[in-house]
Enzyme design. Structure first.
Site, short mmCIF file in Angstrom:
data_model
loop_
_atom_site.label_atom_id
_atom_site.label_comp_id
_atom_site.label_asym_id
_atom_site.label_seq_id
_atom_site.Cartn_x
_atom_site.Cartn_y
_atom_site.Cartn_z
N ASP A 155 0.84 -1.20 0.00
CA ASP A 155 0.00 0.00 0.00
C ASP A 155 0.88 1.26 0.00
OD1 ASP A 155 -2.00 1.85 0.35
OD2 ASP A 155 -2.90 0.86 2.07
N HIS A 159 -9.87 -0.79 -7.43
CA HIS A 159 -9.65 0.33 -6.50
C HIS A 159 -8.68 1.36 -7.09
CE1 HIS A 159 -8.97 2.50 -2.81
NE2 HIS A 159 -7.68 2.19 -2.82
C1 HEM Z 1 -4.02 2.61 -4.27
C2 HEM Z 1 -5.31 0.08 -0.33
C3 HEM Z 1 -8.60 3.49 0.79
C4 HEM Z 1 -6.74 6.31 -2.70
C5 HEM Z 1 -4.13 1.61 -3.34
C6 HEM Z 1 -3.42 0.35 -3.38
C7 HEM Z 1 -3.76 -0.34 -2.28
C8 HEM Z 1 -4.71 0.46 -1.53
C9 HEM Z 1 -3.26 -1.72 -1.85
C10 HEM Z 1 -2.46 -0.09 -4.53
C11 HEM Z 1 -1.04 0.27 -4.29
C12 HEM Z 1 -0.75 1.74 -4.21
O1 HEM Z 1 -0.60 2.43 -5.22
O2 HEM Z 1 -0.74 2.23 -3.09
C13 HEM Z 1 -6.31 0.79 0.30
C14 HEM Z 1 -7.05 0.32 1.47
C15 HEM Z 1 -7.96 1.28 1.78
C16 HEM Z 1 -7.82 2.35 0.80
C17 HEM Z 1 -6.77 -1.00 2.18
C18 HEM Z 1 -8.99 1.29 2.86
C19 HEM Z 1 -9.66 0.23 3.22
C20 HEM Z 1 -8.39 4.54 -0.07
C21 HEM Z 1 -9.13 5.78 -0.04
C22 HEM Z 1 -8.60 6.57 -1.03
C23 HEM Z 1 -7.54 5.82 -1.68
C24 HEM Z 1 -10.27 6.10 0.92
C25 HEM Z 1 -8.95 7.98 -1.47
C26 HEM Z 1 -10.01 8.64 -1.06
C27 HEM Z 1 -5.83 5.54 -3.41
C28 HEM Z 1 -5.06 6.05 -4.53
C29 HEM Z 1 -4.29 4.97 -5.01
C30 HEM Z 1 -4.60 3.84 -4.14
C31 HEM Z 1 -5.05 7.47 -5.07
C32 HEM Z 1 -3.29 5.00 -6.19
C33 HEM Z 1 -4.01 4.84 -7.50
C34 HEM Z 1 -3.02 4.81 -8.66
O3 HEM Z 1 -2.53 3.72 -8.99
O4 HEM Z 1 -2.72 5.89 -9.17
N1 HEM Z 1 -4.92 1.65 -2.20
N2 HEM Z 1 -6.81 2.01 -0.06
N3 HEM Z 1 -7.44 4.60 -1.07
N4 HEM Z 1 -5.54 4.23 -3.20
FE1 HEM Z 1 -6.21 3.09 -1.68
#
Ligand code: HEM
Length: 314
Positions: free
Chosen positions: A152, A226
């Site tokens: 993450d 996501h």
């Molecule tokens: C990408 C987990 C909530 C915004 C990701 C990734 C994971 C992850 C594993 C892919 C790896 C990375 O690029 O970091 C989670 C979990 C969440 C959560 C477990 C809550 C249960 C959120 C929320 C937001 C968010 C609430 C925004 C309001 C993003 C963004 C990316 C991302 C901007 C990158 C997208 C890209 O590839 O450009 N998240 N996330 N995440 N997440 Fe989350």
């Protein structure tokens, strides 16, 4: 004409730490409480120095965010352009709840002992003026994984790009050097998540689990991963944010979660991500991460430039 330098931001674009605490306070209604809160917030940098010097590696940082409800009374200044309360987002199946929070302290160190020491000193200074409505201790889980076991934080920008994505500039000169921050505490249903195949989990996140490689995006009207729902693009290009999510847990109580924290130059970018996650793009194709993760808090703050905080008690 010479350019005006951007005031020094707080420690927004810092590398990931081993430990963190997310402390959310509400301030009591009385004028005396507001005075105390103003003076404690203004002294945060000094309190940080008192603790940082005791850290072997000197890595200790604390960002202070101020919420909309108390902005006027605490600062005596008009609010930053986009600052508004976190507003509930109700999708067909899942809701992003809005919960109280006047001040956020995002505390980072590689040693939890320092964090606890700082929180103790800070809360003693507030006394009865503030109430802790949430306090989450986050830890680093293996190779920066969340408790869904995916890495993450990968897509986060670093260096000058991170500053560009997170720090307010000439669009709001009075608050240049500041940053909007949104927090949400998510609780995972790990039993249900683990009963999904690895392929299903990877399709939900949009990356492979073991080696963290990006998967291709789904088509326009298809169920999106996501990472695609959180990619915001318009005629100005892609709008990125900086996340410093941390896992937290209380295994004895069966509690496993992710504390989401996102810093952004523009609040609307995070709001748009949340709408796409909870309402779906297209509706009702919501983010399936939510079928295994419940948001139990939701708050918005503004993290002003360092000097703005220090001057509050002036
Ligand atoms: C990408 C987990 C909530 C915004 C990701 C990734 C994971 C992850 C594993 C892919 C790896 C990375 O690029 O970091 C989670 C979990 C969440 C959560 C477990 C809550 C249960 C959120 C929320 C937001 C968010 C609430 C925004 C309001 C993003 C963004 C990316 C991302 C901007 C990158 C997208 C890209 O590839 O450009 N998240 N996330 N995440 N997440 Fe989350």
């Amino acid at each position: 004409m010479s350019e005006v330098a951007t005031p020094q931001p707080q420690d927004v674009a810092k590398p990931l730490s081993q430990s963190a605490a997310f402390l959310v306070l509400t301030i009591d209604e009385t004028e005396e409480a507001m005075r105390t809160a103003r003076s404690v917030v203004a002294s945060t940098d000094d309190l940080v120095k008192n603790v940082r010097i005791r850290a072997a590696d000197n890595f200790f940082s604390c960002n202070v965010g101020i919420g909309h409800r108390v902005w006027d009374r605490l600062t005596g200044k008009p609010a930053p352009k986009e600052l508004r309360p976190f507003s509930e987002i109700k999708g067909a199946k899942h809701t992003a709840v809005a919960t109280p929070g006047d001040l956020l302290f995002h505390i980072r160190a590689d040693n939890m002992g320092l964090i606890v020491e700082f929180e103790k000193i800070l809360l003693e200074a507030f006394g009865a003026a503030a109430t802790a409505v949430d306090d989450v201790a986050g830890f680093r889980y293996f190779d920066a994984r969340d408790l869904l076991e995916f890495v993450d934080g990968t897509a986060n920008a670093s260096g000058p790009d991170a500053e560009h994505d997170t720090i307010v500039g000439s669009e709001d000169p009075a608050y240049a050097g500041g940053s909007y921050v949104v927090t949400q505490k998510y609780l995972h249903n790990l039993g249900d998540w683990r009963s999904q195949s690895t392929e299903t989990q990877e399709a939900i996140i949009g990356r492979t689990k073991f080696d963290n490689l990006e998967l291709p995006d789904a088509g326009a009207d298809e169920q999106k991963a996501h990472k695609t729902l959180c990619t915001i693009e318009d005629e100005d290009g892609e709008h990125d944010i900086l996340r410093d999510n941390m896992p937290f847990a209380n295994p004895g109580k069966g509690e496993y979660g992710t504390y989401f924290i996102g810093y952004s130059r523009y609040l609307w970018v995070i709001e748009r991500m949340l709408e796409r996650m909870f309402i779906g793009a297209p509706p009702p194709l919501h983010d399936r991460i939510l079928d295994f993760s419940t948001a139990v808090t939701g708050s918005t703050f503004f993290v002003p430039a360092r000097q703005f905080i220090a001057d509050l008690d002036g």
